[in-house]
Design a protein around this motif. Structure first.
Motif, short mmCIF file in Angstrom:
data_model
loop_
_atom_site.label_atom_id
_atom_site.label_comp_id
_atom_site.label_asym_id
_atom_site.label_seq_id
_atom_site.Cartn_x
_atom_site.Cartn_y
_atom_site.Cartn_z
N GLU A 476 0.83 -1.20 0.00
CA GLU A 476 0.00 0.00 0.00
C GLU A 476 0.86 1.26 0.00
O GLU A 476 0.56 2.24 -0.71
CB GLU A 476 -0.92 -0.01 1.22
CG GLU A 476 -2.03 1.04 1.19
CD GLU A 476 -3.06 0.77 0.11
OE1 GLU A 476 -3.71 1.74 -0.34
OE2 GLU A 476 -3.20 -0.40 -0.30
N HIS A 479 2.23 1.75 -3.46
CA HIS A 479 1.17 2.27 -4.34
C HIS A 479 0.96 3.76 -4.13
O HIS A 479 0.95 4.55 -5.09
CB HIS A 479 -0.13 1.50 -4.07
CG HIS A 479 -1.33 2.08 -4.75
ND1 HIS A 479 -2.10 3.08 -4.18
CD2 HIS A 479 -1.89 1.81 -5.95
CE1 HIS A 479 -3.08 3.40 -5.00
NE2 HIS A 479 -2.98 2.63 -6.09
N ASN A 480 0.85 4.17 -2.91
CA ASN A 480 0.59 5.58 -2.62
C ASN A 480 1.77 6.46 -3.02
O ASN A 480 1.58 7.59 -3.51
CB ASN A 480 0.28 5.77 -1.13
CG ASN A 480 -1.02 5.08 -0.73
OD1 ASN A 480 -1.90 4.88 -1.57
ND2 ASN A 480 -1.15 4.72 0.53
N SER A 533 -6.49 -5.61 -8.34
CA SER A 533 -6.68 -4.63 -7.27
C SER A 533 -7.75 -3.61 -7.68
O SER A 533 -8.25 -3.64 -8.81
CB SER A 533 -5.36 -3.93 -6.95
OG SER A 533 -4.93 -3.15 -8.06
N ARG A 552 -12.69 1.35 -2.79
CA ARG A 552 -12.15 1.26 -1.42
C ARG A 552 -13.13 1.84 -0.39
O ARG A 552 -13.08 1.49 0.78
CB ARG A 552 -10.82 2.02 -1.34
CG ARG A 552 -9.67 1.35 -2.08
CD ARG A 552 -8.36 2.11 -1.87
NE ARG A 552 -7.24 1.42 -2.49
CZ ARG A 552 -6.88 1.56 -3.77
NH1 ARG A 552 -7.59 2.40 -4.54
NH2 ARG A 552 -5.86 0.90 -4.25
N ASP A 618 -6.14 -9.58 -3.10
CA ASP A 618 -4.93 -8.98 -2.58
C ASP A 618 -3.68 -9.70 -3.11
O ASP A 618 -2.61 -9.60 -2.54
CB ASP A 618 -4.93 -9.01 -1.04
CG ASP A 618 -5.16 -10.41 -0.49
OD1 ASP A 618 -5.23 -11.37 -1.29
OD2 ASP A 618 -5.25 -10.56 0.74
#
Length: 797
Positions: A476, A479-480, A533, A552, A618
């Motif tokens: 995560e 990704h961010n 995803s 999300r 995931d």
């Protein structure tokens, strides 16, 4: 006597050096092309035949049909191996093999991603003839933590140390090197540099016969019958596959079948192949091209022989008058032809060596002239003998039958009796040439079509990172961080690489009950299944048709609980209102359909768009990063920097999605390039013969041209006079070539689910090209004859 034959033959060849050179070079080119294509075909046919037990090795495969869906896969369940060997007495040994691509190998500070990795059962080196340089074939893979490497692979990790007994970490598990093997031959249908025990693979623990994911090979007992094995497959499935009776009651097809090892490379194109196999159809095509080129070269020789029939007929008449028997003359002509063929053959070996390197690049495999192989020189000599006899057959058996009285009295018309044969041969040459031109143009047009077709997603500026699992808990954050870079437009994660075929196939029911849940025992379907995803659709620019994307913000969107279908899946399932439908996935999860996307191509365009289920997951095996098109190197450097910060020392490995797409058609591109290359050579050889023939015909009509010029004929009119005969022949060849070329290209296009329409444009272009080539070829000789001084040609009249 033989010495006299050779001396006369050499004199005849030296008498007309221009025509001799044309014949020698044309035959040499034809034989060189034939050699290269033959070596290529033999290489393709040799796959897996180096194994000592190749004739007794077979592979198990699976075929499923459920309603309108199904698949044929080059694998069975790992659980099959034990009962298969125990309950079928004709089976001597069973070996399971699995690919272990993208494995991370660690030795001290050295971290390398290996692509050519297999896992295999302990009998691997006993069944297959991959020579071990160190280690016992029966023991090297017995231990679950054993690994065998090639010398090159071992040197990367252990330098000059003896690798036997040394330890190396594969992903998170420690293995011991128990053997060193020689490099794997290029003509094996699976390539690898490292193999470790299948028992360490989690798949070895699978007990469900419906979980199909292991390539399984078996060795037949000597003198045993494969038919006896085939007869036991269905009873074995019935005994161990728990869903067998249910499938049969619903009319589904579920079966295992066997494939001979030596048939896999050219005849098998199933799901789960280790790598793209060859295609026996292309071998037929290349073999036909080789034969055509050789025929064109031989036709050149025969054409010149027919054109020179009057001159040689006088020679035959004089020799017969002096007492020569016809058999002696036949031998003389054949020796002359064989001598020319021998010279051409020597030159052909040199040309083949020169053409070998570019041909190897096009064919994507190393082509070597097997000069040291016992069969090669006799085969080349046999080729020269056949070509010599074929090319010299006409002058040997036709010209020698002339009666000396008719010849010496001038009753034999110059070339008139054999003009039909000469014209027929020229037509045949151009039929072949036009066919090859049409096929080359059509292949190019089809490849352009598939490159430019709307795939339903964006393949440009998408980078695919492998080893996504190495991110672990940093996924995560990674990704961010990437989404915060101005050069990055999207980031998503999948369990399978885009365009990899999505062979992770699940059982997806299609009929809804009153409660809204579809049950496996009603109408199951086998569909492609991709785990993605939240951001997969926007990253890949896949268009949503109805419903919504994964979100999300919605707590209901959890792993394996929501899915998105493509249009083909909706049609196959017969879902009238897909949004909100409930589907049972693999008998384990009930998932809700939240969206439907437009169909997009996730396989080669050889196949139609198949039903696909996108499930929120995931799984992070691969990372797709969509980037801006500018400052590519700077963007790659930023991606690598962030990868190194989050991936725990795992190497940064990437590829471009558009290059992966081009790779799907690499075999077709090679066919197109080979078509183009050999078409050019065929036309060149045909033009050489046409050039020599035009020169000879102009020479035979020297006096006619002289008279016409004296009577006031212009250079232009004489050139048209000399060219029109050849123009007629090309037009006839064009008419004959149209149906043949249409049939040939239609057969090739049948391999594509999406293809161009066969229009007349390529045929017209091919005809115009052939006509221009013919006119340009003869125009020089026509112009040369047209501008000659008529005094020179009429001086002796």
């Amino acid at each position: 006597m033989l010495r006299n034959y050779l001396k006369v033959a050499l004199r005849n060849l030296q008498k007309r050096p221009f025509y001799t050179s044309i014949n020698v070079f044309g035959l040499a080119m034809g034989m060189a092309c034939t050699m290269l294509i033959t070596i290529y075909i033999l290489n393709e046919l040799s796959y897996d035949r180096f194994h000592e037990k190749a004739d007794r090795i077979y592979r198990l495969a699976t075929h499923l049909e459920m309603g309108e869906s199904g698949f044929t896969g080059a694998a069975v369940s790992p659980a099959v191996a034990g009962p298969f060997q125990e309950e079928i007495p004709e089976v001597e040994m069973v070996v399971r093999i699995n690919q272990g691509d993208n494995k991370i190998f660690r030795k001290d500070e050295l971290v390398i991603k290996e692509n050519k990795v297999l896992t295999a059962d302990s009998g691997f080196f006993q069944m297959f003839s991959f020579p071990l340089l160190k280690g016992d074939p029966a023991r090297v893979l017995q231990d679950p933590t054993s690994v065998v490497m090639t010398e090159n692979a071992a040197r990367k990790y252990f330098q000059e140390k003896d690798p036997i007994g040394q330890h190396i970490r594969i992903d998170d598990q420690l293995f011991q090197v128990t053997g060193i093997m020689a490099p794997v031959p290029a003509n094996a249908h699976f390539q690898f540099e490292i193999v470790y025990s299948f028992l360490s693979d989690p798949k070895s623990k699978i007990e469900n016969w419906g979980n199909i994911n292991a390539a399984t090979y078996f060795l037949l007992e000597e003198n045993a019958s494969i038919e006896a094995v085939n007869a036991r497959l269905d009873p074995l499935l019935k005994k161990y596959l728990r869903e067998y009776e249910m499938f049969k009651s619903l009319g589904y097809v579920v079966e295992m079948f066997t494939q001979p090892l030596t048939d896999i490379h050219l005849h098998s194109h199933m799901l789960g192949e280790f790598e793209p196999n060859g295609n026996v159809k292309y071998l037929y095509i290349f073999g036909a091209i080789a034969l055509f080129i050789l025929l064109i070269a031989c036709i050149n020789f025969m054409n010149l022989a027919t054109a020179r029939s009057a001159d040689r007929a006088k020679e035959v008449g004089v020799r017969k008058t002096m007492g020569s028997a016809r058999s002696m003359l036949v031998r003389q002509f054949l020796i002359e032809s064989l001598l020319l063929s021998l010279i051409s053959m020597i030159l052909a070996l040199g040309l083949a060596e020169l053409l070998r390197i570019p041909f190897s690049k096009i064919a994507a495999k190393e082509i070597q002239l097997p000069l040291l192989d016992a069969w090669f020189i006799p085969a080349v000599l046999l080729l020269g003998l056949i070509v010599g006899i074929l090319a010299g057959s006409y002058p040997a058996f036709y010209l020698t039958k002339f009666k000396p009285v008719e010849v010496l009295k001038g009753r034999l018309a110059i070339g008139s009796k054999n003009s039909w044969l000469r014209n027929s041969l020229v037509i045949f040459q151009f039929v072949i040439s036009i066919m090859l031109i049409v096929c080359t143009l059509m292949v190019y047009e089809q490849l352009q079509f598939v490159r430019n077709k709307d795939l339903g997603f964006s393949k440009d500026n998408v980078i695919v990172l492998s080893n996504g699992k190495a991110l672990g808990t940093n996924t995560e954050t990674f990704h961010n961080t990437l989404m915060g870079l101005s050069a990055v437009q999207g980031v998503s994660f999948t369990d399978v690489a885009p365009l990899a075929g999505y062979d992770a196939t699940g059982f997806i029911p299609a009929t809804e009950s009153d409660s809204g849940v579809a049950y496996l025992d009603e109408h199951a379907l086998v569909l492609s299944y991709l785990q993605v995803s939240h951001d997969y659709l926007p990253t890949m620019d896949i268009r949503l048709k109805e419903g919504r994307n994964f979100s999300r913000a919605m707590t209901s969107d959890s792993v394996n609980r929501v899915v998105i279908l493509n249009e083909q899946a909706v049609r196959t399932m017969g879902l009238h209102q897909p949004i909100g439908s409930k589907l049972l996935i693999g008998g384990e999860f009930v998932a809700e359909v939240v969206g439907v996307v437009e169909d997009f191509h996730f396989k080669s365009l050889h196949t139609a768009v198949e039903p696909l289920v996108l499930a929120l997951s995931d799984e992070h095996n691969f990372v797709e990063v969509k980037i801006a098109s500018d400052n590519l190197q700077q963007t790659l450097a930023l991606l690598e920097e962030q990868w190194n910060l989050h991936a725990d020392g795992t190497p940064f490995d990437y590829n471009f999605l558009d290059e992966d797409f081009d790779a799907l058609f690499r075999a077709d591109q090679r066919v197109g390039m080979i078509f183009g290359g050999f078409t050019s050579l065929a036309i060149l050889i045909a033009c050489l013969g046409l050039l020599a023939l035009a020169a000879f015909m102009a020479e035979q009509r020297t006096k006619e041209i002289g008279i016409r010029k004296v009577m006031g004929a212009s250079v232009k009119s004489i050139m048209l006079l000399l060219s029109k005969d050849f123009t007629k022949l090309v037009i006839i060849a064009f008419v004959l070539a149209i149906p043949l070329a249409y049939f040939a290209i239609q057969q090739w296009l049948n391999d594509f689910a999406y293809k161009i329409d066969i229009g007349m444009a390529s045929f017209i272009v091919a005809g115009i090209l052939a006509l221009l080539i013919a006119i340009l070829t003869v125009s020089y000789q026509s112009f040369k004859a047209a501008i000659a001084n008529p005094v020179d040609s009429l001086r002796d009249e």
